[in-house]
Design a protein around this motif. Structure first.
Motif, mmCIF file in Angstrom:
data_model
loop_
_atom_site.group_PDB
_atom_site.id
_atom_site.type_symbol
_atom_site.label_atom_id
_atom_site.label_comp_id
_atom_site.label_asym_id
_atom_site.label_seq_id
_atom_site.Cartn_x
_atom_site.Cartn_y
_atom_site.Cartn_z
ATOM 1 N N GLU A 145 0.823 -1.205 0.000
ATOM 2 C CA GLU A 145 0.000 0.000 0.000
ATOM 3 C C GLU A 145 0.863 1.264 0.000
ATOM 4 O OE1 GLU A 145 -2.370 0.550 3.541
ATOM 5 O OE2 GLU A 145 -0.760 -0.113 4.850
ATOM 6 N N ASN B 101 -3.074 4.925 -6.069
ATOM 7 C CA ASN B 101 -4.427 4.584 -5.627
ATOM 8 C C ASN B 101 -5.151 3.682 -6.622
ATOM 9 O OD1 ASN B 101 -6.485 4.925 -3.575
ATOM 10 N ND2 ASN B 101 -7.629 5.988 -5.169
ATOM 11 N N PHE C 179 -3.861 0.206 -6.327
ATOM 12 C CA PHE C 179 -4.276 -0.350 -5.039
ATOM 13 C C PHE C 179 -5.723 -0.834 -5.120
ATOM 14 C CE2 PHE C 179 -5.902 -0.105 -0.685
ATOM 15 C CZ PHE C 179 -4.997 -0.943 -0.056
ATOM 16 N N TYR D 130 -5.873 2.884 1.492
ATOM 17 C CA TYR D 130 -4.559 3.113 0.894
ATOM 18 C C TYR D 130 -3.748 4.082 1.746
ATOM 19 C CZ TYR D 130 -1.231 4.725 -2.675
ATOM 20 O OH TYR D 130 -0.112 5.060 -3.375
#
Length: 92
Positions: free
Chosen positions: A11, A17, A20, A74
């Motif tokens: 992460e 993002n 993730f 995240y």
């Protein structure tokens, strides 16, 4: 199938993002696929960025692991891969 599996999720900031979010979906999908593997399968999730932590303790409750995977947040910090692997080893 008898197995203990810990999914180690990165992460850190280098992941981004968007990637993730893909990782969350892939982890949840994998968990669904493993639901038919039998009652002796245990699964957990460890996450790492600057530090590592247990997201989901190892369990036979794959519905919980699935839901926890989709609910992951995240961090976007530095990358400490070693800490992630060490946390996974501790969970086993």
């Amino acid at each position: 199938m008898k197995a203990d599996i810990v999914v180690v999720v990165d992460e850190s900031g280098s992941v981004g993002n968007g990637n993730f979010e893909l990782t969350k979906k892939a982890t949840a999908k994998m968990t669904n696929e493993l639901k038919n593997a039998g009652p002796e399968l245990r699964l957990g999730i460890a996450k790492f960025a600057t530090e590592a932590r247990v997201n989901t303790p190892i369990t036979t409750n794959l519905t919980k692991v699935h839901d926890d995977a989709l609910a992951m947040t995240y961090a976007g910090q530095a990358t400490n891969t070693r800490a992630g692997y060490e946390k996974a080893f501790e969970m086993l």
